[in-house]
Write a protein that holds these residues in place. Structure first.
Motif, mmCIF file in Angstrom:
data_model
loop_
_atom_site.group_PDB
_atom_site.id
_atom_site.type_symbol
_atom_site.label_atom_id
_atom_site.label_comp_id
_atom_site.label_asym_id
_atom_site.label_seq_id
_atom_site.Cartn_x
_atom_site.Cartn_y
_atom_site.Cartn_z
ATOM 1 N N SER A 379 3.304 -49.691 -44.397
ATOM 2 C CA SER A 379 3.370 -51.146 -44.536
ATOM 3 C C SER A 379 3.942 -51.844 -43.310
ATOM 4 O O SER A 379 3.565 -52.985 -43.019
ATOM 5 C CB SER A 379 4.198 -51.519 -45.767
ATOM 6 O OG SER A 379 5.536 -51.056 -45.630
ATOM 7 N N PHE A 380 4.832 -51.171 -42.597
ATOM 8 C CA PHE A 380 5.550 -51.845 -41.512
ATOM 9 C C PHE A 380 4.946 -51.622 -40.120
ATOM 10 O O PHE A 380 4.802 -52.566 -39.356
ATOM 11 C CB PHE A 380 7.020 -51.418 -41.516
ATOM 12 C CG PHE A 380 7.876 -52.229 -40.575
ATOM 13 C CD1 PHE A 380 8.196 -53.551 -40.873
ATOM 14 C CD2 PHE A 380 8.336 -51.691 -39.392
ATOM 15 C CE1 PHE A 380 8.977 -54.301 -40.004
ATOM 16 C CE2 PHE A 380 9.118 -52.434 -38.524
ATOM 17 C CZ PHE A 380 9.445 -53.747 -38.829
ATOM 18 N N PRO A 381 4.578 -50.393 -39.732
ATOM 19 C CA PRO A 381 4.021 -50.206 -38.394
ATOM 20 C C PRO A 381 2.648 -50.858 -38.252
ATOM 21 O O PRO A 381 1.893 -50.981 -39.233
ATOM 22 C CB PRO A 381 3.929 -48.677 -38.256
ATOM 23 C CG PRO A 381 3.884 -48.169 -39.651
ATOM 24 C CD PRO A 381 4.695 -49.124 -40.467
ATOM 25 N N THR A 382 2.324 -51.289 -37.052
ATOM 26 C CA THR A 382 1.014 -51.878 -36.781
ATOM 27 C C THR A 382 -0.049 -50.779 -36.750
ATOM 28 O O THR A 382 0.268 -49.587 -36.657
ATOM 29 C CB THR A 382 1.014 -52.598 -35.436
ATOM 30 O OG1 THR A 382 1.234 -51.634 -34.385
ATOM 31 C CG2 THR A 382 2.106 -53.663 -35.374
ATOM 32 N N GLU A 383 -1.308 -51.186 -36.805
ATOM 33 C CA GLU A 383 -2.379 -50.191 -36.782
ATOM 34 C C GLU A 383 -2.402 -49.373 -35.479
ATOM 35 O O GLU A 383 -2.596 -48.152 -35.534
ATOM 36 C CB GLU A 383 -3.723 -50.856 -37.057
ATOM 37 C CG GLU A 383 -3.837 -51.331 -38.503
ATOM 38 C CD GLU A 383 -5.192 -51.926 -38.844
ATOM 39 O OE1 GLU A 383 -6.212 -51.425 -38.323
ATOM 40 O OE2 GLU A 383 -5.231 -52.893 -39.633
ATOM 41 N N PRO A 384 -2.197 -49.983 -34.309
ATOM 42 C CA PRO A 384 -2.091 -49.147 -33.099
ATOM 43 C C PRO A 384 -0.922 -48.169 -33.165
ATOM 44 O O PRO A 384 -1.044 -47.021 -32.711
ATOM 45 C CB PRO A 384 -1.911 -50.168 -31.971
ATOM 46 C CG PRO A 384 -2.548 -51.416 -32.487
ATOM 47 C CD PRO A 384 -2.254 -51.425 -33.954
ATOM 48 N N GLN A 385 0.215 -48.607 -33.732
ATOM 49 C CA GLN A 385 1.351 -47.697 -33.888
ATOM 50 C C GLN A 385 1.017 -46.568 -34.863
ATOM 51 O O GLN A 385 1.403 -45.416 -34.647
ATOM 52 C CB GLN A 385 2.582 -48.464 -34.378
ATOM 53 C CG GLN A 385 3.204 -49.374 -33.335
ATOM 54 C CD GLN A 385 4.322 -50.225 -33.910
ATOM 55 O OE1 GLN A 385 4.300 -50.611 -35.090
ATOM 56 N NE2 GLN A 385 5.314 -50.541 -33.094
ATOM 57 N N ILE A 386 0.302 -46.904 -35.932
ATOM 58 C CA ILE A 386 -0.097 -45.878 -36.896
ATOM 59 C C ILE A 386 -0.981 -44.836 -36.219
ATOM 60 O O ILE A 386 -0.771 -43.625 -36.373
ATOM 61 C CB ILE A 386 -0.824 -46.527 -38.093
ATOM 62 C CG1 ILE A 386 0.185 -47.288 -38.969
ATOM 63 C CG2 ILE A 386 -1.563 -45.474 -38.924
ATOM 64 C CD1 ILE A 386 -0.452 -48.138 -40.048
ATOM 65 N N SER A 387 -1.962 -45.282 -35.470
ATOM 66 C CA SER A 387 -2.872 -44.352 -34.793
ATOM 67 C C SER A 387 -2.122 -43.451 -33.823
ATOM 68 O O SER A 387 -2.300 -42.223 -33.819
ATOM 69 C CB SER A 387 -3.953 -45.150 -34.054
ATOM 70 O OG SER A 387 -4.824 -44.289 -33.371
ATOM 71 N N GLU A 388 -1.253 -44.040 -33.022
ATOM 72 C CA GLU A 388 -0.495 -43.260 -32.033
ATOM 73 C C GLU A 388 0.508 -42.341 -32.722
ATOM 74 O O GLU A 388 0.659 -41.167 -32.357
ATOM 75 C CB GLU A 388 0.229 -44.208 -31.074
ATOM 76 C CG GLU A 388 1.140 -43.531 -30.065
ATOM 77 C CD GLU A 388 0.408 -42.648 -29.067
ATOM 78 O OE1 GLU A 388 1.038 -41.723 -28.512
ATOM 79 O OE2 GLU A 388 -0.796 -42.892 -28.835
ATOM 80 N N GLY A 389 1.208 -42.870 -33.737
ATOM 81 C CA GLY A 389 2.231 -42.076 -34.409
ATOM 82 C C GLY A 389 1.656 -40.886 -35.157
ATOM 83 O O GLY A 389 2.222 -39.779 -35.116
ATOM 84 N N ILE A 390 0.551 -41.067 -35.831
ATOM 85 C CA ILE A 390 -0.063 -39.955 -36.553
ATOM 86 C C ILE A 390 -0.618 -38.924 -35.574
ATOM 87 O O ILE A 390 -0.556 -37.712 -35.847
ATOM 88 C CB ILE A 390 -1.161 -40.464 -37.512
ATOM 89 C CG1 ILE A 390 -0.545 -41.343 -38.610
ATOM 90 C CG2 ILE A 390 -1.934 -39.299 -38.125
ATOM 91 C CD1 ILE A 390 0.446 -40.638 -39.503
#
Length: 413
Positions: A379-390
């Motif tokens: 819910s909190f991280p942005t979609e670019p952050q989600i892609s990079e973090g995963i």
């Protein structure tokens, strides 16, 4: 502890129950998750930027201009009546009917869990929780020193057939604690037949149901289900909160329960904090009366769905085929299960070194299981952050799987 103190010169003064307190893994992760170089999937943080700043400011200014003396004063321990009436409308949107005198306003639903533990649990009492379950509930209940019975979850929520067998074998719980909608941490939703069966078991074996529903209004796929309290009132203690649908910062939660339970909770709350903030309650009243909660939910749903879908796509792309995960229809969390030989607690420092954080699965089990599991917040991280973090996290998982196989540990497992 974060202070690094290993010897406590005050230990002999503490109560026996205080020695059962544990620091929450989520609390311990906040310092790491707050680092600018770490993408955090650890906290259950809602996306508060969806609230329109101007309307929020106007609501607070209205409170202070029209009623500043009242807003800065104490109020009734049970909570302000106008807020209770407003919350009745919020609950009605999910099919719940309620009365003002059956509601107690709490300082967040976490306070409600603490108060419920104190009025219901004596040391060694049996209580039922899901496996996994909300870590904050475990923290609140542990202080009262109960015996936990953990009932596993599947894609339809708590396995009530297993609970039924435990009850037939002599289990006599005070209550069963459940998070039926978009479960924290598992993301699953309890099916309608299981909700009905849980009520039947509670009536047959004489125990209460504590229904914790922070996420029910955050459905972005599928059809809504009636809350358990909408099906049965006399055995259900319902917990609600504005933290996920409005803001966690205003700390407004509530209990909807039979009147004798509310009366006892109010006495205990009075000794805890006298009353919840009058200012925050009046602010919440304005936000609800202006339908800002509805606007916020409508803003949040497409954002959360898009971020959840982005995380699912990234998991499919970057995680090894041996892994699996839930695909929630709402809420804030995805639950990931790794191969059983991996340990996410040991993996966490490696993940933080790689710039990504999560919550290890053992935090959510009363019995210490779940070592190969993790909770991810979308819910909190942005979609670019989600892609990079995963992607970062997937590389850590791949390395750990490769290391396991390269050492030949699978031959001795």
């Amino acid at each position: 502890m974060s202070s690094g103190i290993t010897f406590d010169p005050y230990a002999s003064f503490y109560s026996s129950s205080s020695h059962h307190l544990r620091s929450s893994e989520i609390r311990d992760l906040m310092s790491a998750g707050g680092r600018g170089d770490v993408i955090s999937f650890a906290g259950g943080l809602p996306f508060t930027e969806s609230l329109p700043a101007g309307e929020v400011s106007d609501a607070m200014l209205q409170v202070l201009k029209e009623s500043h003396a009242e807003a800065l004063q104490y109020c009734e321990t049970e909570g302000r009546m106008p807020l209770k009436r407003a919350l009745i409308k919020v609950m009605a949107s999910e099919g719940i009917t309620a009365e003002e005198n059956h509601i107690l306003i709490t300082t967040g639903s976490q306070q409600a869990l603490d108060l419920l533990a104190r009025i219901f649990i004596d040391p060694s009492d049996s209580i039922v929780v899901e496996g996994p379950t909300y870590v904050g509930a475990l923290s609140a209940f542990r202080a009262a020193m109960p015996n936990f019975t953990t009932i596993p979850l599947d894609h339809m929520g708590m396995d009530v057939d297993i609970l039924s067998r435990e009850l037939k074998n002599g289990l006599k719980p005070k209550f069963a604690y459940v998070v039926p909608n978009f479960h924290n941490p598992a993301g699953v939703t309890m099916s309608a037949p299981r909700r009905k069966r849980l009520i039947e078991l509670a009536e047959e074996y004489d125990f209460l149901i504590i229904e914790d529903n922070p996420y029910g209004l955050l459905r972005f796929d599928g059809e809504p289900l009636l809350p358990i309290v909408a099906l049965e009132k006399t055995r259900v203690v319902y917990l609600g909160t504005l933290s996920k649908i409005v803001s966690p910062g205003i700390r407004i939660g509530w209990v909807n329960a039979p009147l004798p339970i509310i009366d006892r909770l109010a006495i205990l709350k009075q000794s805890a904090d006298l009353c919840s903030s009058s200012l925050n309650q009046m602010f919440a009243e304005r936000l609800i009366s202006r339908d800002l909660w509805k606007k916020n939910i409508n803003n949040l749903k497409p954002i959360y769905k898009s971020r959840k879908d982005a995380m699912i796509r990234s998991l499919e792309k970057h995680f090894p085929s041996e892994c699996r995960w839930t695909n929630p229809e709402g809420g804030l969390f995805i639950w990931v299960t790794l191969p059983e030989y991996l340990d996410t607690t040991k993996m966490l420092p490696l993940a933080i070194e790689s710039g990504v954080a999560f919550v290890p699965g053992v935090a959510f089990f009363a019995d210490g299981s779940g070592a190969n599991m993790m909770r991810l917040n979308f819910s909190f991280p942005t979609e670019p952050q989600i892609s990079e973090g995963i992607m970062r996290l997937g590389k850590v998982v791949e390395r750990e799987i490769s290391l396991y196989h390269s050492l030949g540990l699978n031959n001795s497992h």
